[in-house]
Design a protein around this motif. Structure first.
Motif, PDB file in Angstrom:
ATOM      1  N   SER A 239       0.829  -1.211   0.000  1.00  0.00           N
ATOM      2  CA  SER A 239       0.000   0.000   0.000  1.00  0.00           C
ATOM      3  C   SER A 239       0.859   1.254   0.000  1.00  0.00           C
ATOM      4  O   SER A 239       0.626   2.188  -0.783  1.00  0.00           O
ATOM      5  N   LYS A 240       1.830   1.312   0.887  1.00  0.00           N
ATOM      6  CA  LYS A 240       2.704   2.481   0.963  1.00  0.00           C
ATOM      7  C   LYS A 240       3.458   2.692  -0.349  1.00  0.00           C
ATOM      8  O   LYS A 240       3.587   3.832  -0.846  1.00  0.00           O
ATOM      9  N   THR A 241       3.956   1.597  -0.922  1.00  0.00           N
ATOM     10  CA  THR A 241       4.732   1.703  -2.156  1.00  0.00           C
ATOM     11  C   THR A 241       3.852   2.102  -3.333  1.00  0.00           C
ATOM     12  O   THR A 241       4.263   2.879  -4.201  1.00  0.00           O
ATOM     13  N   THR A 242       2.618   1.580  -3.365  1.00  0.00           N
ATOM     14  CA  THR A 242       1.671   1.995  -4.399  1.00  0.00           C
ATOM     15  C   THR A 242       1.408   3.489  -4.311  1.00  0.00           C
ATOM     16  O   THR A 242       1.404   4.203  -5.332  1.00  0.00           O
ATOM     17  N   ASN A 243       1.191   3.980  -3.110  1.00  0.00           N
ATOM     18  CA  ASN A 243       0.937   5.413  -2.934  1.00  0.00           C
ATOM     19  C   ASN A 243       2.124   6.250  -3.405  1.00  0.00           C
ATOM     20  O   ASN A 243       1.939   7.309  -4.018  1.00  0.00           O
ATOM     21  N   LEU A 244       3.328   5.803  -3.118  1.00  0.00           N
ATOM     22  CA  LEU A 244       4.507   6.525  -3.608  1.00  0.00           C
ATOM     23  C   LEU A 244       4.515   6.582  -5.131  1.00  0.00           C
ATOM     24  O   LEU A 244       4.741   7.647  -5.724  1.00  0.00           O
ATOM     25  N   LEU A 245       4.279   5.443  -5.764  1.00  0.00           N
ATOM     26  CA  LEU A 245       4.309   5.399  -7.230  1.00  0.00           C
ATOM     27  C   LEU A 245       3.261   6.323  -7.845  1.00  0.00           C
ATOM     28  O   LEU A 245       3.521   7.011  -8.840  1.00  0.00           O
ATOM     29  N   VAL A 246       2.077   6.329  -7.253  1.00  0.00           N
ATOM     30  CA  VAL A 246       0.992   7.152  -7.803  1.00  0.00           C
ATOM     31  C   VAL A 246       1.233   8.633  -7.529  1.00  0.00           C
ATOM     32  O   VAL A 246       1.099   9.479  -8.427  1.00  0.00           O
ATOM     33  N   GLU A 247       1.597   8.959  -6.300  1.00  0.00           N
ATOM     34  CA  GLU A 247       1.720  10.365  -5.926  1.00  0.00           C
ATOM     35  C   GLU A 247       2.980  11.021  -6.468  1.00  0.00           C
ATOM     36  O   GLU A 247       2.969  12.212  -6.803  1.00  0.00           O
TER      37      GLU A 247
ATOM     38  N   VAL B 269       9.319   5.623   1.410  1.00  0.00           N
ATOM     39  CA  VAL B 269       8.153   4.738   1.426  1.00  0.00           C
ATOM     40  C   VAL B 269       7.392   4.850   2.734  1.00  0.00           C
ATOM     41  O   VAL B 269       6.146   4.864   2.763  1.00  0.00           O
ATOM     42  N   MET B 270       8.105   4.956   3.847  1.00  0.00           N
ATOM     43  CA  MET B 270       7.457   4.946   5.150  1.00  0.00           C
ATOM     44  C   MET B 270       6.623   6.202   5.409  1.00  0.00           C
ATOM     45  O   MET B 270       5.835   6.237   6.356  1.00  0.00           O
ATOM     46  N   THR B 271       6.771   7.230   4.599  1.00  0.00           N
ATOM     47  CA  THR B 271       6.001   8.461   4.808  1.00  0.00           C
ATOM     48  C   THR B 271       4.622   8.398   4.164  1.00  0.00           C
ATOM     49  O   THR B 271       3.808   9.300   4.370  1.00  0.00           O
ATOM     50  N   TYR B 272       4.350   7.362   3.393  1.00  0.00           N
ATOM     51  CA  TYR B 272       3.069   7.267   2.685  1.00  0.00           C
ATOM     52  C   TYR B 272       2.048   6.471   3.494  1.00  0.00           C
ATOM     53  O   TYR B 272       2.378   5.709   4.396  1.00  0.00           O
ATOM     54  N   GLY B 273       0.780   6.649   3.139  1.00  0.00           N
ATOM     55  CA  GLY B 273      -0.319   6.081   3.904  1.00  0.00           C
ATOM     56  C   GLY B 273      -0.368   4.569   3.887  1.00  0.00           C
ATOM     57  O   GLY B 273       0.064   3.922   2.929  1.00  0.00           O
ATOM     58  N   ASP B 274      -0.947   4.022   4.958  1.00  0.00           N
ATOM     59  CA  ASP B 274      -1.083   2.571   5.074  1.00  0.00           C
ATOM     60  C   ASP B 274      -2.223   2.017   4.225  1.00  0.00           C
ATOM     61  O   ASP B 274      -2.279   0.816   3.984  1.00  0.00           O
ATOM     62  N   ALA B 275      -3.136   2.873   3.820  1.00  0.00           N
ATOM     63  CA  ALA B 275      -4.242   2.472   2.951  1.00  0.00           C
ATOM     64  C   ALA B 275      -4.034   3.093   1.578  1.00  0.00           C
ATOM     65  O   ALA B 275      -3.604   4.248   1.471  1.00  0.00           O
ATOM     66  N   ILE B 276      -4.313   2.327   0.547  1.00  0.00           N
ATOM     67  CA  ILE B 276      -4.122   2.821  -0.814  1.00  0.00           C
ATOM     68  C   ILE B 276      -5.110   3.944  -1.082  1.00  0.00           C
ATOM     69  O   ILE B 276      -6.320   3.810  -0.846  1.00  0.00           O
ATOM     70  N   GLY B 277      -4.592   5.063  -1.560  1.00  0.00           N
ATOM     71  CA  GLY B 277      -5.430   6.205  -1.896  1.00  0.00           C
ATOM     72  C   GLY B 277      -5.982   6.086  -3.308  1.00  0.00           C
ATOM     73  O   GLY B 277      -6.222   4.982  -3.810  1.00  0.00           O
ATOM     74  N   TRP B 278      -6.138   7.225  -3.952  1.00  0.00           N
ATOM     75  CA  TRP B 278      -6.695   7.207  -5.305  1.00  0.00           C
ATOM     76  C   TRP B 278      -5.719   6.580  -6.281  1.00  0.00           C
ATOM     77  O   TRP B 278      -4.511   6.846  -6.248  1.00  0.00           O
ATOM     78  N   THR B 279      -6.219   5.718  -7.135  1.00  0.00           N
ATOM     79  CA  THR B 279      -5.441   5.166  -8.246  1.00  0.00           C
ATOM     80  C   THR B 279      -6.319   5.169  -9.482  1.00  0.00           C
ATOM     81  O   THR B 279      -7.557   5.139  -9.389  1.00  0.00           O
ATOM     82  N   GLN B 280      -5.676   5.195 -10.643  1.00  0.00           N
ATOM     83  CA  GLN B 280      -6.434   5.085 -11.880  1.00  0.00           C
ATOM     84  C   GLN B 280      -7.022   3.685 -11.996  1.00  0.00           C
ATOM     85  O   GLN B 280      -6.419   2.708 -11.517  1.00  0.00           O
ATOM     86  N   PRO B 281      -8.186   3.544 -12.628  1.00  0.00           N
ATOM     87  CA  PRO B 281      -8.732   2.198 -12.847  1.00  0.00           C
ATOM     88  C   PRO B 281      -7.758   1.356 -13.657  1.00  0.00           C
ATOM     89  O   PRO B 281      -7.150   1.829 -14.618  1.00  0.00           O
ATOM     90  N   VAL B 282      -7.578   0.113 -13.241  1.00  0.00           N
ATOM     91  CA  VAL B 282      -6.678  -0.793 -13.960  1.00  0.00           C
ATOM     92  C   VAL B 282      -7.317  -1.183 -15.291  1.00  0.00           C
ATOM     93  O   VAL B 282      -8.487  -1.583 -15.336  1.00  0.00           O
ATOM     94  N   ASP B 283      -6.549  -1.053 -16.357  1.00  0.00           N
ATOM     95  CA  ASP B 283      -7.011  -1.460 -17.692  1.00  0.00           C
ATOM     96  C   ASP B 283      -6.594  -2.910 -17.905  1.00  0.00           C
ATOM     97  O   ASP B 283      -5.402  -3.200 -18.007  1.00  0.00           O
TER      98      ASP B 283
END
Length: 238
Positions: A44-52, A138-152
């Protein structure tokens, strides 16, 4: 029903949050155990980093220039959860390069430096200008996944020896849930390594990964290997 998306897979892993899902035996006696809850938290944290940080989503290519390692699995799951594509090490034109050797990626526009030791709080060497230090970021990002684009479903999810779209990333038959002992593969075999781990997790199993040094040591020391198999309750080998 077996999971059909990485989002589904993360839900599956969270159903037994305390159960070990990914265990790493590294060099020098390092052992790292990630339960379903801990693995999901890292993803979750890593996903948030990639998106944000990088606007990662369908069509984004993230080159994972990492060896077979538990951190490589986390980064791959995060890339897929964001709907992006895992590209091979050194892939031309990658939007983001995630690497444990950032000095070799100085020509890339967007670089994430990954320190592999479990207790690393920062990357040990100087970073190229603009590179992000994953150990601290990575540790500064949220524990729950925030907004992401819909997966195609039709967009690429994995490049390399066995390219996959998001629709067929988890399309193979899921094995019976097992605790699998597997040797980590070199970075030249990242795609096959990730698919092997993904298949075990999708089958509601767990993986015990051994580094090349540990794999060699176990091969030459049968009693040590037997002790590991017994203590980790291994039921199959990858």
């Amino acid at each position: 029903m077996p999971p059909t998306t990485v989002a589904d897979l993360l839900v599956l892993l969270a159903r037994e949050p305390g159960r070990p899902r990914l265990t790493w035996y590294g060099d020098g006696g390092e052992r790292v155990e990630l339960s379903g809850a801990v693995l999901g938290n890292w993803v979750s944290k890593t996903t948030n980093l990639l998106v944000e940080e990088f606007d990662a989503g369908p069509g984004t290519r993230v080159a994972l220039d990492l060896p077979g390692h538990w951190r490589t699995v986390v980064w791959a799951l995060a890339v897929w959860r964001a709907g992006a594509c895992v590209a091979a090490p050194g892939a031309a034109g990658a939007d983001v390069v995630v690497t444990d050797s950032p000095a070799d990626a100085s020509g890339a526009d967007q670089v994430v430096a990954v320190a592999l030791p479990a207790l690393a709080r920062r990357f040990p060497d100087d970073l190229p200008p603009g590179a992000i230090d994953a150990a601290s970021a990575v540790m500064t990002y949220g524990d729950a996944i925030g907004w992401t684009q819909p997966v195609d479903p039709a967009s690429p999810a994995l490049e390399g020896g066995a390219p996959r779209s998001h629709a067929d990333l988890l399309s193979g038959p899921a094995p019976t849930a097992q605790r699998v002992l597997a040797a980590a593969r070199p970075r030249t075999e990242t795609a096959a390594f990730l698919l092997d781990v993904l298949a075990v997790l999708a089958g509601d199993g767990s993986v015990v990964l051994t580094s090349p040094e540990t794999t060699a040591a176990l091969a030459s020391d049968a009693p040590r290997r037997d002790r590991l198999v017994a203590s980790e309750r291994i039921t199959a080998e990858g």
